[in-house]
Every structure is written in C-alpha cells, then in structure tokens.
Write an enzyme that holds these catalytic residues in place. Structure first.
Site, PDB file in Angstrom:
ATOM      1  N   LYS A  21      36.437 -40.578 -12.753  1.00 55.70           N
ATOM      2  CA  LYS A  21      37.779 -40.778 -13.294  1.00 55.70           C
ATOM      3  C   LYS A  21      38.763 -41.020 -12.149  1.00 55.70           C
ATOM      4  CE  LYS A  21      37.287 -36.782 -15.202  1.00 55.70           C
ATOM      5  NZ  LYS A  21      37.244 -35.532 -15.982  1.00 55.70           N
ATOM      6  N   THR A  73      50.131 -34.728 -17.719  1.00 56.94           N
ATOM      7  CA  THR A  73      48.739 -35.030 -17.404  1.00 56.94           C
ATOM      8  C   THR A  73      47.818 -33.822 -17.565  1.00 56.94           C
ATOM      9  OG1 THR A  73      49.191 -34.557 -15.069  1.00 56.94           O
ATOM     10  CG2 THR A  73      49.359 -36.855 -15.783  1.00 56.94           C
ATOM     11  N   GLY A 111      45.192 -31.589 -18.891  1.00 54.77           N
ATOM     12  CA  GLY A 111      44.083 -31.740 -19.826  1.00 54.77           C
ATOM     13  C   GLY A 111      43.560 -33.147 -20.009  1.00 54.77           C
ATOM     14  N   THR A 112      44.051 -34.090 -19.214  1.00 50.20           N
ATOM     15  CA  THR A 112      43.590 -35.472 -19.393  1.00 50.20           C
ATOM     16  C   THR A 112      42.111 -35.625 -19.057  1.00 50.20           C
ATOM     17  OG1 THR A 112      44.483 -35.967 -17.196  1.00 50.20           O
ATOM     18  CG2 THR A 112      45.840 -36.563 -19.088  1.00 50.20           C
ATOM     19  N   GLY A 113      41.633 -34.892 -18.061  1.00 53.35           N
ATOM     20  CA  GLY A 113      40.214 -34.987 -17.712  1.00 53.35           C
ATOM     21  C   GLY A 113      39.322 -34.440 -18.805  1.00 53.35           C
ATOM     22  N   CYS A 114      39.683 -33.259 -19.337  1.00 57.04           N
ATOM     23  CA  CYS A 114      38.935 -32.683 -20.454  1.00 57.04           C
ATOM     24  C   CYS A 114      38.954 -33.629 -21.645  1.00 57.04           C
ATOM     25  CB  CYS A 114      39.548 -31.349 -20.873  1.00 57.04           C
ATOM     26  SG  CYS A 114      39.605 -30.074 -19.601  1.00 57.04           S
TER      27      CYS A 114
END
Length: 279
Positions: free
Chosen positions: A182, A215, A217-220
């Site tokens: 990512k 941003t 929690g965007t990775g989760c």
C-alpha cells in the site's frame, strides 16, 4: 485468485484483529467494510485497545484460549470463505493464528501485518516480526503491508518506487502468493500508488493523492475491502483497484471527527452481492 461465492447465499468472512474504541480501524473498520460490501462479517478479537483519533492509551491482549474459541466458533458453524488478519500483537497470537490457518486449511487468507497505528503507537511487539515472516506469511494468499510495514518485514528502506518493488520481491520470497504494498504514505507524481506483485509481474494501481488527516483505519479498510471482493468471487487483479477506489471514496466523504487522524466514511457506498450495482 478468487473463491466461489455460491457456497453460501451471502458470503461469510472472518476478521481476526484488535478492537478500536474510536471505531476507525481494527475490528470495527473491518465489519463496517464487510457490511458495505454486502458480505456477512464475523470476528475474533485479539486485543482491546483504548484509542481515539489522537492515539492509543491502553492495550489489553485477549487470552489465547479465548481467541482460539472465537475462531473455532465461527469456522465450525458459519464456514467463512475468506479470512483477514489485522492486529496480532504478540508472537504467541501470530503463532496461534498460523496454527488455525493450517488446521482449517484457509485458502483465501489475507494478512494485513498491522504494526503501527496512524497516531504512531506501536501495535506489534518487535519479537513478533520474525514470527510473521516464518510462520504466518507463508500461509497467506495475500499480504497487504504499507510502506512502513514492508520496511519492517524486509529491512529495506523505502524512498522510491524501485525500493517498493524490491521490498515486494523480498516479501514474496517468504512464501506469500501475492504481495500488495500500500502506497498511501508516499506521494508519487500526485498519486497514491498501490503495487501488486504475483511473484513474477508487477501491476501498479494509482489514484489522485488526497491531502487529508482523515486516514485512520485506511490500511485495515483496504485489506478488508480486498477480502470482501475475493469473497464475492472477484480475482485479485480486480479486487485491488476496487478496494483502492472504495477507500478513496471513504476518505473524500470522511465526517471530519476528532482532533487527530479521523476516520473515513465506510458507508459512502454500499453493495448488494445479489445484484450488479451499488445502492
């Protein structure tokens, strides 16, 4: 890579991750993402965190036998077609999840190697990184590290697109089938670029860079969206850009909550797996 969603009328997915009291990341973000995609989300909570948009103030890991019991209860009755992992804070928890992956033969396992929160708080013990490398990643169909996590897994300092590719190669060597790095922490020519590597070829997916603090929690959320798309039967090459677009829309529609890294809007678009469109 895809699964057959016809195994159940509404595909069941499982997330194994930590709870976020601010509801921007972790279990809460995963379940909201699953709901928005029209799949049934189930969960096994690995840790309870006290956090908001400003940071993490407390962490309590769940006992190993309780984590195992949650996984068993879901798998033995509801038969998830895809499984996602998030915060697995200790070597023992990572090892337990790997054992369950082997026990149940999970074919669609998406490993999001959560290490650091958006606020900078450490969510993975240093000694657990090697357990990730040797015991869990070799069982994963897909892993979705961000740039910082890719550096921790490989030791490669990432400052360019070439570095991202080298890190993806190094992670692939660990045994994972597909690596999605990512790119949200590095702007490239006005874009945020995610890189997919299948062990031989690279594919980049870019969207315009969004300058925002929403941003958390965007990775989760990205990893959960990929998991949901796979559960709906889409190949990974389609799941990644669809997940990227979903996250971007959620950031643009973010409700501007809190004084730090705020949450995105997980319900800016919802999908019905029994129809072809969004509602």
């Amino acid at each position: 890579m895809a699964v057959d969603p016809q195994e159940t009328k509404v595909p069941v997915v499982l997330t194994i991750a930590g709870s976020d009291s601010g509801s921007g990341a972790g279990i809460q973000a995963d379940l909201k993402t699953f709901a928005a995609h029209g799949v049934h989300g189930t969960s096994a909570i690995t840790a309870v965190t006290a956090q908001n948009t400003l940071g993490v103030t407390a962490v309590q890991e769940v006992d190993l036998d309780v984590i195992a019991a949650q996984i068993d209860a879901v798998v033995e009755d509801m038969h998830p077609v895809a499984v996602k992992t998030g915060m697995l804070s200790s070597p023992e928890i990572v090892r337990l999840v790997a054992a369950k992956a082997n026990e149940y033969g999970w074919q669609t396992l998406v490993v999001d190697p959560v290490m650091v929160a958006s606020s900078g708080a450490r969510l993975l013990r240093d000694e657990a990184v090697e357990t990730y490398r040797t015991e869990l990643l070799p069982l994963a169909a897909v892993t979705t590290p961000n740039l910082l996590e890719a550096t921790e897994l490989t030791g490669i300092e990432i400052a360019s697109s070439g570095d991202v590719r080298e890190a993806a190669k190094a992670i692939s060597v660990l045994g994972v089938k597909y690596v999605v790095v990512k790119g949200g922490h590095m702007e490239v020519a006005g874009e945020s670029r995610d890189l997919l590597y299948d062990g031989s070829d690279f594919v980049e997916f870019g969207l315009p860079w969004i300058d925002t603090t929403s941003t958390h929690g965007t990775g989760c959320t990205f990893a959960a969206a990929v998991t949901a798309q796979l559960a709906l039967g889409r190949p990974l090459e389609e799941a990644v850009p669809l997940a990227q677009q979903y996250v971007a829309g959620g950031i643009r529609s973010a409700p501007d909550l809190g004084r730090g890294h705020g949450p995105m809007d997980h319900f800016w678009k919802t999908l019905d797996p029994r129809s072809s469109g969004a509602r």
